[in-house]
Design a protein around this motif. Structure first.
Motif, PDB file in Angstrom:
ATOM      1  N   LYS A   1      36.346 -69.067 -40.654  1.00 14.37           N
ATOM      2  CA  LYS A   1      37.245 -68.221 -41.450  1.00 14.37           C
ATOM      3  C   LYS A   1      36.457 -67.371 -42.449  1.00 14.37           C
ATOM      4  O   LYS A   1      36.835 -67.184 -43.598  1.00 14.37           O
ATOM      5  N   ARG A   2      35.331 -66.840 -41.979  1.00 15.00           N
ATOM      6  CA  ARG A   2      34.420 -66.108 -42.846  1.00 15.00           C
ATOM      7  C   ARG A   2      35.024 -64.778 -43.289  1.00 15.00           C
ATOM      8  O   ARG A   2      35.742 -64.120 -42.526  1.00 15.00           O
ATOM      9  N   THR A   3      34.717 -64.345 -44.509  1.00 12.04           N
ATOM     10  CA  THR A   3      35.165 -63.050 -44.994  1.00 12.04           C
ATOM     11  C   THR A   3      34.430 -61.945 -44.236  1.00 12.04           C
ATOM     12  O   THR A   3      33.204 -61.963 -44.125  1.00 12.04           O
ATOM     13  N   MET A   4      35.176 -60.974 -43.714  1.00 11.74           N
ATOM     14  CA  MET A   4      34.558 -59.893 -42.942  1.00 11.74           C
ATOM     15  C   MET A   4      35.414 -58.634 -43.018  1.00 11.74           C
ATOM     16  O   MET A   4      36.591 -58.698 -43.402  1.00 11.74           O
ATOM     17  N   TYR A   5      34.812 -57.511 -42.620  1.00 12.49           N
ATOM     18  CA  TYR A   5      35.447 -56.208 -42.822  1.00 12.49           C
ATOM     19  C   TYR A   5      35.263 -55.327 -41.586  1.00 12.49           C
ATOM     20  O   TYR A   5      34.352 -55.534 -40.784  1.00 12.49           O
ATOM     21  N   LEU A   6      36.112 -54.303 -41.493  1.00 11.55           N
ATOM     22  CA  LEU A   6      36.058 -53.386 -40.354  1.00 11.55           C
ATOM     23  C   LEU A   6      34.695 -52.725 -40.213  1.00 11.55           C
ATOM     24  O   LEU A   6      34.229 -52.495 -39.089  1.00 11.55           O
ATOM     25  N   PHE A   7      34.017 -52.425 -41.341  1.00 14.97           N
ATOM     26  CA  PHE A   7      32.770 -51.669 -41.216  1.00 14.97           C
ATOM     27  C   PHE A   7      31.655 -52.486 -40.564  1.00 14.97           C
ATOM     28  O   PHE A   7      30.587 -51.941 -40.272  1.00 14.97           O
TER      29      PHE A   7
ATOM     30  N   ASP B   1      41.344 -57.416 -35.156  1.00 24.42           N
ATOM     31  CA  ASP B   1      41.982 -56.249 -35.777  1.00 24.42           C
ATOM     32  C   ASP B   1      41.141 -54.982 -35.610  1.00 24.42           C
ATOM     33  O   ASP B   1      41.673 -53.869 -35.622  1.00 24.42           O
ATOM     34  N   TRP B   2      39.837 -55.144 -35.480  1.00 25.97           N
ATOM     35  CA  TRP B   2      38.922 -54.002 -35.577  1.00 25.97           C
ATOM     36  C   TRP B   2      39.092 -52.973 -34.463  1.00 25.97           C
ATOM     37  O   TRP B   2      39.162 -51.772 -34.758  1.00 25.97           O
ATOM     38  N   PRO B   3      39.164 -53.352 -33.191  1.00 24.53           N
ATOM     39  CA  PRO B   3      39.242 -52.316 -32.154  1.00 24.53           C
ATOM     40  C   PRO B   3      40.458 -51.408 -32.271  1.00 24.53           C
ATOM     41  O   PRO B   3      40.435 -50.277 -31.775  1.00 24.53           O
ATOM     42  N   VAL B   4      41.539 -51.901 -32.898  1.00 26.96           N
ATOM     43  CA  VAL B   4      42.756 -51.090 -33.030  1.00 26.96           C
ATOM     44  C   VAL B   4      42.929 -50.554 -34.452  1.00 26.96           C
ATOM     45  O   VAL B   4      43.993 -50.029 -34.792  1.00 26.96           O
ATOM     46  N   LEU B   5      41.881 -50.701 -35.287  1.00 29.05           N
ATOM     47  CA  LEU B   5      41.888 -50.117 -36.638  1.00 29.05           C
ATOM     48  C   LEU B   5      43.076 -50.593 -37.482  1.00 29.05           C
ATOM     49  O   LEU B   5      43.646 -49.814 -38.241  1.00 29.05           O
ATOM     50  N   ARG B   6      43.423 -51.859 -37.365  1.00 26.84           N
ATOM     51  CA  ARG B   6      44.594 -52.327 -38.099  1.00 26.84           C
ATOM     52  C   ARG B   6      44.392 -52.345 -39.609  1.00 26.84           C
ATOM     53  O   ARG B   6      45.320 -52.067 -40.364  1.00 26.84           O
ATOM     54  N   ARG B   7      43.165 -52.645 -40.047  1.00 28.26           N
ATOM     55  CA  ARG B   7      42.941 -52.771 -41.492  1.00 28.26           C
ATOM     56  C   ARG B   7      41.604 -52.147 -41.893  1.00 28.26           C
ATOM     57  O   ARG B   7      40.579 -52.816 -41.944  1.00 28.26           O
ATOM     58  N   PRO B   8      41.585 -50.834 -42.168  1.00 27.17           N
ATOM     59  CA  PRO B   8      40.352 -50.224 -42.682  1.00 27.17           C
ATOM     60  C   PRO B   8      40.044 -50.742 -44.090  1.00 27.17           C
ATOM     61  O   PRO B   8      40.812 -51.513 -44.679  1.00 27.17           O
ATOM     62  N   VAL B   9      38.931 -50.288 -44.638  1.00 28.28           N
ATOM     63  CA  VAL B   9      38.525 -50.689 -45.991  1.00 28.28           C
ATOM     64  C   VAL B   9      38.685 -49.490 -46.919  1.00 28.28           C
ATOM     65  O   VAL B   9      38.171 -48.401 -46.635  1.00 28.28           O
ATOM     66  N   LEU B  10      39.412 -49.704 -48.012  1.00 29.27           N
ATOM     67  CA  LEU B  10      39.550 -48.666 -49.020  1.00 29.27           C
ATOM     68  C   LEU B  10      38.327 -48.730 -49.938  1.00 29.27           C
ATOM     69  O   LEU B  10      38.223 -49.611 -50.786  1.00 29.27           O
ATOM     70  N   PHE B  11      37.392 -47.819 -49.765  1.00 32.58           N
ATOM     71  CA  PHE B  11      36.167 -47.824 -50.547  1.00 32.58           C
ATOM     72  C   PHE B  11      36.394 -47.312 -51.964  1.00 32.58           C
ATOM     73  O   PHE B  11      35.714 -47.743 -52.904  1.00 32.58           O
ATOM     74  N   HIS B  12      37.335 -46.371 -52.101  1.00 32.92           N
ATOM     75  CA  HIS B  12      37.519 -45.747 -53.409  1.00 32.92           C
ATOM     76  C   HIS B  12      38.893 -45.078 -53.437  1.00 32.92           C
ATOM     77  O   HIS B  12      39.335 -44.513 -52.430  1.00 32.92           O
ATOM     78  N   ILE B  13      39.559 -45.154 -54.599  1.00 33.48           N
ATOM     79  CA  ILE B  13      40.801 -44.398 -54.790  1.00 33.48           C
ATOM     80  C   ILE B  13      40.946 -44.064 -56.266  1.00 33.48           C
ATOM     81  O   ILE B  13      40.629 -44.878 -57.145  1.00 33.48           O
ATOM     82  N   LYS B  14      41.408 -42.859 -56.535  1.00 33.18           N
ATOM     83  CA  LYS B  14      41.680 -42.407 -57.896  1.00 33.18           C
ATOM     84  C   LYS B  14      43.001 -41.656 -57.855  1.00 33.18           C
ATOM     85  O   LYS B  14      43.089 -40.589 -57.240  1.00 33.18           O
ATOM     86  N   SER B  15      44.023 -42.251 -58.449  1.00 30.38           N
ATOM     87  CA  SER B  15      45.374 -41.685 -58.347  1.00 30.38           C
ATOM     88  C   SER B  15      45.941 -41.240 -59.690  1.00 30.38           C
ATOM     89  O   SER B  15      47.123 -40.896 -59.779  1.00 30.38           O
ATOM     90  N   ASP B  16      45.117 -41.237 -60.743  1.00 27.43           N
ATOM     91  CA  ASP B  16      45.611 -40.825 -62.063  1.00 27.43           C
ATOM     92  C   ASP B  16      45.174 -39.406 -62.409  1.00 27.43           C
ATOM     93  O   ASP B  16      44.968 -39.060 -63.571  1.00 27.43           O
TER      94      ASP B  16
END
Length: 501
Positions: A419-425, A336-351
């Protein structure tokens, strides 16, 4: 390579300054603990206080502790010192956290303080890459082009503004590679001057060993770069001897080159890694330290028991990493990484109140995503480099492809086998090599300096247009990379795929 004038340093320096402004501007925002900063910011401060990581308020990732941290209440750290057993089990070596701790020591225990050294490492990496690309292409223009692209990558930008470990891993891997390229140039110059000459001291290879050892001391995944670059350095030595007319270059390399290689590419990295654990060895605060047992007899027993406890700790961490399969909502797979399919949401504040952005709904977010124009073009450039290397055996194309494989292929194995947990970063150590791939292809597009003026003008226009596209792409994404306040509609418009949200 002969340096002439100011531009070989001034140009890369100005590009790094531009990248530094992007990284330091509003560095303290968002003024909260972001993603895994909840671990590393606290671990870093614990290193300052105790020499080893400690557990605070009974849990490293504790919302109450996070809130107290932001409000400046550092009693959570003092409470730990009063407890009998606060040793914290951590899954990564200490060097990256020591680097974070430098910023906390300089600027205090606050978001700016714990992100400061990440921004420094990110900015310095732009300068290192610009100089490296200049050395590899013999062009200050292309060196500045490479530095500019790295400055404009979204993932590199986000990690340069966040107290995570991966930006430090990227920095040391890049520095190690750059040192080996300088060593390669010096070796070739010496051998061409006198075929079969003794090379003597090789300080740049020693520096590379220290840098790659530092990469391993940030994250264990640095070991793949250390092993691969060690082999690459020996292959370059063989090529240098062949170019100098040495017969039986492999035999000569093994006979002469291996005299210094183990020290530079094995002993020095091992010593650097071990040195990063100094705090654990010299205090009683570390996990599994068994300080009382180690100090119950003489110095010999102290050394033996300390080494035994440390090795057991390393094996425990190895078992943890090989069995890490905990699901996470922002995890992704290496394909998924080379095509940026799933970035990581580090922070969000929507209120946020409507007054914050002048609309009914307002959002602040930090998305760990690369700049799509750069990443998609890098895929094309890497394919072009494969064809180039097959056709010409150009050492630059081979080195960039190897570096990319060293950082990406091991994760393919872990994804399929464990099946290790891993992330785009996890891809950020590869971003400089993606940029180098684009830079080498840009050199082909520009053409030789003695090419026809029209050819050079057309190539320059194409390369400049691409850099402008990347700049505009980052400008468009910048608000959701750096926690600017935007309307919900503006936020959604920047989500390239549904999988981004």
């Amino acid at each position: 390579m002969q340096e002439r004038g100011l531009w070989p340093w001034l140009g890369p320096g100005l590009v790094a300054l531009f990248g530094g402004i992007l990284r330091f501007f509003r560095l303290g925002e968002p003024h909260t603990v972001v993603f895994d900063e909840t671990y590393y910011a606290k671990d870093a401060y614990a290193l300052l206080l105790h020499g080893a990581e400690r557990t605070f308020l009974g849990d490293a990732k504790n919302p109450v502790a996070d809130q107290r941290l932001i409000t400046g209440n550092l009693d959570i750290f003092k409470q730990c010192a009063q407890q009998t057993d606060c040793a914290s089990y951590v899954a990564h070596p200490p060097l990256g956290k020591w680097m974070i701790a430098v910023g906390e020591w300089m600027w205090g225990m606050n978001p700016f303080g714990w992100r400061f050294m990440a921004a420094v490492a990110g900015t310095l990496s732009i300068l290192v890459l610009a100089r490296l690309a200049r050395r590899m292409t013999r062009s200050t223009l292309l060196g500045c082009f490479a530095g500019l692209l790295l400055a404009l990558d979204g993932l590199h930008l986000v990690l340069s503004r966040t107290a995570l470990l991966d930006i430090f891993l990227m920095f040391w891997v890049l520095v190690g590679f750059a040192c080996l390229v300088v060593d390669r140039d010096q070796v070739r110059q010496r051998l061409l001057a006198e075929a079969g000459a003794r090379l003597g001291p090789r300080p740049w290879r020693l520096a590379a060993g220290a840098a790659l050892g530092a990469a391993c001391a940030v994250k264990w995944s640095g070991i793949w770069f250390l092993l691969g670059f060690a082999v690459l350095s020996l292959v370059w030595d063989v090529g240098a001897r062949r170019a100098a007319g040495v017969r039986r270059a492999w035999r000569d390399t093994l006979r002469r080159g291996l005299q210094s290689a183990p020290a530079a590419l094995a002993a020095v990295p091992a010593a650097t890694y071990l040195l990063s654990w100094t705090g654990w060895f010299t205090t009683a605060a570390g996990y599994g330290r068994n300080w009382e047992q180690a100090t119950s007899a003489g110095p010999g027993f102290f050394l033996f028991d300390s080494a035994r406890s440390w090795l057991k700790y390393q094996l425990d961490v190895l078992r943890f990493h090989t069995g890490l399969q905990e699901s996470h909502s922002w995890q992704s797979w290496p394909w998924d990484w080379p095509v940026l399919r799933r970035p990581v949401l580090f922070h969000i504040k929507s209120d946020l109140p409507p007054s914050a952005c002048g609309a009914d709904k307002c959002t602040q977010a930090v998305h760990g995503a690369g700049t799509p124009a750069l990443w998609f073009a890098a895929l094309v450039a890497l394919v072009a480099l494969i064809a180039w290397y097959v056709a010409s055996r150009d050492w630059r194309a081979g080195a960039v492809l190897l570096a990319y494989a060293l950082g990406w292929a091991p994760w393919l194995y872990y994804a399929i086998a464990d099946k290790r947990t891993m992330y785009l970063f996890y891809m950020v150590p590869l971003v400089p090599f993606m940029v180098l791939a684009l830079t080498l292809v840009a050199g082909l597009v520009l053409g030789r300096q003695d090419a026809a003026p029209l050819r050079r003008a057309g190539g320059g226009a194409a390369v400049g247009a691409f850099a402008l596209i990347v700049l505009i792409n980052l400008w468009w994404l910048y608000p959701v990379l750096t926690s600017e306040t935007v309307t919900n509609a503006e936020w959604w418009s920047r989500m390239l795929l549904r999988s981004w949200s």
